[in-house]
Design a protein around this motif. Structure first.
Motif, PDB file in Angstrom:
ATOM      1  N   PRO A  18      26.759   8.350  36.163  1.00  0.00           N
ATOM      2  CA  PRO A  18      26.535   9.378  35.359  1.00  0.00           C
ATOM      3  C   PRO A  18      26.508   9.011  33.986  1.00  0.00           C
ATOM      4  N   SER A  50      20.089   1.465  41.365  1.00  0.00           N
ATOM      5  CA  SER A  50      20.743   1.853  40.099  1.00  0.00           C
ATOM      6  C   SER A  50      20.295   2.759  39.324  1.00  0.00           C
ATOM      7  N   LEU A  51      20.233   3.820  40.024  1.00  0.00           N
ATOM      8  CA  LEU A  51      19.670   5.074  39.518  1.00  0.00           C
ATOM      9  C   LEU A  51      20.809   5.658  38.763  1.00  0.00           C
ATOM     10  N   TRP A  52      20.299   5.924  37.510  1.00  0.00           N
ATOM     11  CA  TRP A  52      21.579   6.618  36.619  1.00  0.00           C
ATOM     12  C   TRP A  52      21.383   8.237  36.285  1.00  0.00           C
ATOM     13  N   PRO A  53      22.070   8.976  36.925  1.00  0.00           N
ATOM     14  CA  PRO A  53      21.638  10.397  36.709  1.00  0.00           C
ATOM     15  C   PRO A  53      22.334  10.882  35.360  1.00  0.00           C
ATOM     16  N   LEU A  82      17.514   9.480  35.996  1.00  0.00           N
ATOM     17  CA  LEU A  82      17.348  10.599  37.122  1.00  0.00           C
ATOM     18  C   LEU A  82      17.867  11.807  36.344  1.00  0.00           C
ATOM     19  N   LEU A  90      24.783   5.177  41.475  1.00  0.00           N
ATOM     20  CA  LEU A  90      24.587   6.247  40.503  1.00  0.00           C
ATOM     21  C   LEU A  90      25.691   6.206  39.563  1.00  0.00           C
ATOM     22  N   ARG A 146      15.175   7.220  46.741  1.00  0.00           N
ATOM     23  CA  ARG A 146      15.183   5.970  46.704  1.00  0.00           C
ATOM     24  C   ARG A 146      13.871   5.305  47.618  1.00  0.00           C
ATOM     25  N   VAL A 167      18.820  11.831  47.371  1.00  0.00           N
ATOM     26  CA  VAL A 167      18.963  10.701  46.768  1.00  0.00           C
ATOM     27  C   VAL A 167      18.297   9.610  47.544  1.00  0.00           C
ATOM     28  N   PHE A 227      29.897   8.989  44.993  1.00  0.00           N
ATOM     29  CA  PHE A 227      28.623   8.684  44.703  1.00  0.00           C
ATOM     30  C   PHE A 227      28.031   7.402  44.034  1.00  0.00           C
ATOM     31  N   ASP A 228      29.253   6.660  43.414  1.00  0.00           N
ATOM     32  CA  ASP A 228      28.854   5.300  42.801  1.00  0.00           C
ATOM     33  C   ASP A 228      28.537   4.028  43.593  1.00  0.00           C
TER      34      ASP A 228
END
Length: 241
Positions: free
Chosen positions: A82, A50-53, A91, A80, A171, A167, A75-76
């Motif tokens: 946004p 659950s990286l949130w750029p 991120l 990810l 990870r 990415v 890229f969801d």
């Protein structure tokens, strides 16, 4: 005989486990019912999924980063999402040339992000200054001079598939972290950049032409000329429609 029994047992096990019509059987084996893990692994698995750029770009590399949001790359599926607020992002993808005017805003955005946070330097201009590293007076020669960088993504510009690869590598780094050893994983080096070779020279236009006697005489003569007054009849009428 033993081979025939093993094949029969395998068929019975397959029919019992793979038959969608039959009722599922609950095994009593401990390894089939209990998952053993550590708190670090569980915590890292949740974070890497659950990286949130931050929805932020500095130059033309952001066009490639924005393409990831569309349905072609999507890229969801990597988790990810946004975010427009730095307080909800972990991120920071620095996509494009960083100028000295944008540097304070970039550092402020990074400082507003909560810990733990990660940075990807995207593009040659972000990493070393790129094409602006030799003759630009405003480009920063590497964003790692401002904020710590976890992963460098070279290219001019990098393809969206390269961002996916970056990415995935990030990870893996997140998955190997430990809460007690997080301080040891902080970057301790800076990217080696080449200093610029610019030389200070005198300006070509120094004002001597305007200070020349001939130019001063021409300006004085022009200053004494009367200004022609424009009569209202000479102004064209505008159509109100």
């Amino acid at each position: 005989m033993a081979e025939a029994l093993s094949i029969g047992a395998l068929r019975d096990q397959r029919s019992a486990s793979c038959n969608p019509v039959a009722a599922p059987s609950v095994t009593s084996d401990l390894s089939e019912n209990v998952i053993l893990t550590t708190l670090d692994d569980l915590h890292n698995w949740a974070r890497l999924s659950s990286l949130w750029p931050l929805l932020y770009g500095t130059a033309c590399c952001f066009i490639e980063f924005a393409a990831l949001i569309g349905s072609r790359f999507d890229f969801d599926r990597f988790g990810l999402v946004p975010r427009s607020s730095p307080r909800q992002a972990d991120l920071l993808i620095v996509a494009g040339t960083v100028t000295m005017k944008m540097a304070p805003a970039l550092v402020r955005l990074y400082e507003q992000m909560p810990e733990p946070k990660y940075v990807i330097a995207m593009g040659a201009c972000t990493i070393t200054g790129g094409m602006f590293s030799a003759d630009s007076t405003t480009a920063v020669r590497g964003v790692d001079k401002l904020i710590p960088v976890d992963l460098y993504l070279p290219g001019c510009p990098p393809r969206p598939e390269a961002i996916f690869d970056a990415v995935i590598k990030l990870r893996k780094k997140v998955g190997n972290e430990a809460l007690s050893e997080r301080g040891n994983l902080l970057p301790t080096h800076r990217y080696c950049t080449v200093p610029h070779q610019m030389k200070a020279v005198e300006p070509i236009v120094d004002g001597r032409y305007l200070r020349a006697e001939t130019q001063q005489a021409a300006l004085a003569a022009a200053a004494g000329l009367p200004v022609q007054a424009t009569s209202p009849a000479a102004i064209p009428a505008t159509n109100p429609a």
